[in-house]
Design an enzyme around this catalytic site. Sequence first.
Site, PDB file in Angstrom:
ATOM      1  CG  ASP A 405      33.472  99.768  84.608  1.00  0.00           C
ATOM      2  OD1 ASP A 405      32.565 100.181  84.348  1.00  0.00           O
ATOM      3  OD2 ASP A 405      34.413 100.237  85.318  1.00  0.00           O
ATOM      4  CB  THR A 407      34.852 104.741  83.339  1.00  0.00           C
ATOM      5  OG1 THR A 407      33.954 105.252  82.543  1.00  0.00           O
ATOM      6  CG2 THR A 407      35.668 105.974  84.029  1.00  0.00           C
ATOM      7  CE  LYS A 568      31.299 118.017  89.154  1.00  0.00           C
ATOM      8  NZ  LYS A 568      31.197 118.447  90.647  1.00  0.00           N
ATOM      9  NE  ARG A 602      34.091 110.009  82.532  1.00  0.00           N
ATOM     10  CZ  ARG A 602      33.323 109.202  83.103  1.00  0.00           C
ATOM     11  NH1 ARG A 602      33.215 107.782  82.825  1.00  0.00           N
ATOM     12  NH2 ARG A 602      33.029 109.350  84.440  1.00  0.00           N
ATOM     13  CG  ASN A 801      31.137 101.504  89.454  1.00  0.00           C
ATOM     14  OD1 ASN A 801      32.286 101.356  89.782  1.00  0.00           O
ATOM     15  ND2 ASN A 801      30.590 102.069  88.226  1.00  0.00           N
ATOM     16  CG  ASP A 802      33.323  98.081  88.350  1.00  0.00           C
ATOM     17  OD1 ASP A 802      32.324  98.201  87.456  1.00  0.00           O
ATOM     18  OD2 ASP A 802      34.160  98.888  87.974  1.00  0.00           O
TER      19      ASP A 802
END
Length: 1119
Positions: A405, A407, A568, A602, A801-802
Site C-alpha cells: 500500500d 498511504t 468533501k 493528496r 482496506n489492506d
Amino acid sequence: MLRSCRVCKRCMKHDRPETRTVHVGNRASAALGDEAYVPEKFIDNRVISYKYTLLTFLPKNLFEQFRRIANFYFLVVGIIQLLIDTPVTPITSILPLVFVISVTAIKQGYEDWLRHKADRDVNNRKSTVVEGGSLKDCKSMHIKVGNIVRVQINEEFPCDLVMLSSSDPEGKCYVTTANLDGETNLKTHVCVPETRSYQKDSDFDRLEAKIECEQPMADLYRFVGNMHVVRNGEKVVHSLSTENVLLRGARLKNTTYVFGCAIYTGQETKMALNSKFKKTKFSRVEWRMNTLIILFILVLFTLSSLFTGLKHWYTKTFDLPWYVPPGKDDLTASYVVEDFLAFMVLFNYIIPISLYVTVEMQKFIGSMFFSWDSEMYDPRTDLPAQANTSDLNEELGQVEYLFTDKTGTLTENMMCFRLCSIQGAVFEEIDGQLCPFPSPGQLQPSPVTNWTDKMFEFFMVLVLCHTVRVDNVSGGDAGFGASTVYSSDGQDYDYHASSPDEKALVEACRRYGIIYHGIHDELMEVTFPTETEMRRYKVLHILDFSPTRRCMSIILKNDQGEIYLLCKGAELAVFNKIAATDRGDLPAARTHVDQFAVLGLRTLAIANRKLTAEEYQQIEALLTEAKTSLQDREQKVEQVYNEIEQELTLLGITAVEDRLQEDVPETITALRHAGIKVWVLTGDKEETAVNISHSTGHFHSGMVELRLTNITSSEQSLERMTDLQKTVTMAENGVEHVLIVSGQSLTFALADHRNVLLQLCQTCVAVLCCRMSPIQKAQVVRLIKQSPREPVTAAIGDGANDVSMIQEADVGLGIMGKEGRQAVQNSDYAFGKFRFLSRALLLHGHYYYVRLSTLVQYCFYKNVALITPQAFYQIFSSFSAQTVFDPFFLLFYNITFTSLPILIYGIFEQHVHREKLLHKPTLYRRISRNSNLSWMKFTQWSALGLWHGSVCFFGGFLLFQNDVSVEEDGKLYGLRAWGSIVHIAVVFVVNFKLALMTYYWSWPIVAAFAFSAVGNLALSFVVTGFLWPSWATDTNSFYWVQIQLMSSLTVWLFFLVIVSIALLPDLLIRIVHDIKNHRAIYRPCCSVGGASTIFPAEFKDTEHQGEGQQRSAFQSSLS
C-alpha cells in the site's frame, strides 16, 4: 457447558429468522404490540475459547495428531510389530511415537488449560444488572439477552450492548477498542434521544422498549437495527447503527457509567465470532517436507518388496542352514506378507519420527527472535515487531513479489495542509499563514487579510464537515465532548479524528483563526477570525464516508435557520455531483488537481448546497425510511446518500502532504537487488501515485513507463495490452519497463484477459496500480499467486482496506500505523516502519529459511545413514530380516543421539554474518524458489547419507574380517559388539557432519554438542551396564558390551579413521561452498550502505530535486 452448547446449536440453525427481537429488561409492552409475547431463547453469556474438555482431550488430541502422515505411519508399524514376529522389539517404534505424541499433547494441553483459566476469569467476573428497579450483582456468564447492564468507568463491557443512557447528559460515552481492533484512540458512542434521560436504576421500571436487529455477525463495523420506544404514550421508532452499540472487549473511558441492553451474549458476541482462526497458510518448506515423507514411504515399500523377493529367490536357489526349520520359507502368501511386513518394520526408521516435533520447536523458538530484534523496535509507537504466527518463518526468505500500500505504508500518514484552490486561485500555507501562491520570480507573498465570501464558504466546509472530537488538554473534563473551558486561540485543543486528512484540515483552519470548539448541547461551535460571536450549527444528519461514494457529507442548520449540505471527497466523485449550472470552474479545478498530484499531494474536492425547508423534509423522509429498514439497509442508505449529494456547488480543492517514511527508497532498492518485484497498490490518483513511485525509488528515470489507463471496454483493454506487449518485445536489451494500471482498466483486464495481463506484468520490473478498491488489491495478489510459476507473494499495509490483500498473500505483513490495527491483527508479521521490511526479509527470512531447510534435509539424511547398514547387512545375512543394531540404538537414535544439536543449530546458526546479508541483498536470490530443498540438493544429501552409512558398515566389516580381535588378550567380539561399533560410527559421522556445516559457534551450539556427547555416553553406560528385566528387553546379550568397546584404543582409532574417510566429500563440499560464498559476498556489487551505493547518479536526491523542478513548472503554469 454442555447445556449451553446444545442451546447454541439450536440458536445457530440455518432456519432461524433473519432478525431478532429483544425486549429491554425482558418486559413486554402492550403499547408495542406484545400482547402475545413469547420469550425467545438465546444462549447465555458464557465465554468458551478452549478446544478440549477432560472427556474429549484424549480422543480429540490423538485424532488431530494421527492425521499427520509420519505419526499415523509409525502407529501402523507399531501395530504390525505387535501382531507378527518382527526382527526388533515393538518398543523401538512405540516408545518414540509415545514420546512424540506425549510432548505435543502436553504442549497443547497446557495451552488449552491457559484458555480454560482465562475463560473462568471472564465468566466469573462481577457484573451489575438492573432487576426490579434496583441494581443486582451477578457473574458475567449469567447475563441474559434483554438484561439492562450497568458498566462503570474503566470496566470492559461483558457482552454486546445497545447503549441506553450514560452519565453524560447528552447521552455520549467514550470507549477504547484496543482488544477488538487494536486501535487505542477514544471512540464516541451515543444513545438514542428517547432513552438518555433514564439515569438511575429505578428509572428503567417505566421504560417500555424493544430492539429489532440482525442476527449475530462477525463484522465489527456493521450493525443494523431499530429501537421501538414508548414515549408519552406514543410509539417512536429510532434507527440503530454501530455508534449505538458497545461491544464486548471494549473498555469504557472518560464516562462515569453507562446503561445498556444486552443484545448478543456469549459465543454470539462480535468479539467471539471474530476469534475464529484465520485461513491456514502453509510454507513451501512444509509442502516439500510432506512430499519427502511420502517419497520415503514409497522408498520403504520398494525396499521391503525388493528384499522380500530377494529372500525367496535366495531360499529357492541356495540350501538353507541346518537351524532353519523345514518349510519356514516356503513361497506362500502368508509367508510373503509376513516377510514383507518384517522388512518394512526393519527399514521403517528411514522415516524421521522426531521431524515434526523438532520443526515445531525450531519455529516456535525462532519466531521469538523476530520480536526480540531491538533494531525493529519503533520508538514512535513504543512497540516491537511481532510475529502473529510461527508457521511461516521460513517463507519470509522466499518472497518473490511484494505488494505494498502507499498511504501509511510508504508514507508517514501524517497529513499537513499545503495548498488549496478556491475559484481558480491557488493559496499556499507559509509559516502557518495562508498566502497567495507566488508567481515565478516573485518573493514570498503577504498573508491573506481580506477573505472573500467564497473563501469563508470553503473553510466553513473544512471546519464543519467531519467527525472530529475535541479534548481540552489544559483544563475541563475532556470526557464530555467540547470542553466547558474554551480556548480563544484553540491551541489548548487536541483534535482526534478517524482520518488523518480530517485532522489536518481542522488544524489548518485553527492556524488561520477558524477554530472548531467541538459539540456542546448538540451544536457544533466555531469561531471565525473577523467575528466576535461564536457560530453554532445543529447537526441534522451525517452522511458517512463509504468506498463506493468516496466522499462524506454533513447536513446542518445555522443560527438563522438556514440548512446546508457540506460535502468533501475524492475529486472524481465530487465533480460528478456538481450542478450543471455551476460547472464553469471545473476545468481550472481539474488542472489544479493534476498539478497538485504531480507534487505528490493528496487532494479533496470541496462543495456545498443550500437546502430549502421542503427539500430537507423530503431528505428527512428518505433517510428515515432507509435507516429504519432491517432488510438491505446499507444498500438503501447508500442509494439515498447518492440522491442527496447532487446539484452541488464546487468551492475548491485542498492538497495535503503525506511525507515519505524514513529510508523507503533504500528499502525498495534493496528489495529489487534481492530479486523481489515490488508492486504498489493504492487508491490514489495516477499522477500522485506516479510521483510517489519516483520519490520512493520504485520508478527511476531510466525506466520506460507503460500505461494501461482510461480503458472503457474489454476490447480496448485487450488491444492496449497487446500494443504494450509489442513495445516491450521490440525494446532494446537492458531497457526496463514499468506498468501503470488504473482500477477501472484492471476490471476489464481481470475479467476477460487474465493471461494477457499476467504476461504483460511479468515482463515489467515494477507495477503501479492506482485507484484500487480493497477487493481489487486482493485480486491482483491472487493473479500472481496463482500464476504457473506459483511464486511466493507478500503483501504489506497498515489499514483496514489492506486486510483483503494481506490475507490473500502467502505472507501478510502489517504496519503499526495510524489507520487502526486491523491490518496488524490480520497479518502474519507486523512492525512499525516500512524500512524494517528489509531486515525482516533479508536477515530474518534468510536465516529462517536456511536453518529450517538444513534441519529438514539433515533429519532425512541421518536416517538414510542409519538404514544403509541395515540394508547391506541383509545381503550378508541371507536376507534374514534380522537387525544389525540392538533395539536400544534404534529406540534412542532420533530421540537423543542426534536430536539436540540439530535443534540448536536450527535456532542459532548464522551461515553468513548479519551485516553481510543486509549490505548484500543479492545473497537473497541464492535461496529463492526453495533452492535448498530442490531435488538436486535432496539427491546430494541422500547420496551423502548412503556414502556415510556404507563407510561405517564396510569399515566395521573390514575391522572384524577374518576374526581379527581388537582386544589385547585376543578376545573376539560377536554380532552385538560389531553392530554397536557400526552404530556408534554412524552417530559420530552424522554429528561431526553437522559440526562441519556449522559456521556460527555460539555457546548454545557448543553446549548442545557437549551435552549430547556426554549424555549419549551416560545413556549407553546406563543401558548396557545393568541386567534389565524381560519386559524391557528380549535378551541381555548387550550387557557390558558398550563399556568394553569404549575401553579399546583400537575401537577409538577405528572411529577416527572412519569419520575422516566418511566426511572427506563433505569437507570438499564445504571448501567449494566457502569459495563460492566468498566470491558472492565480496564481489563488487550494489550494497545498502548509502544512497551513493544504491542509486544511479541521475537518481540521487531525486525526491528534492524533482520537487523543486515540479514546483517551478507549477509556478510557470499558474502564471
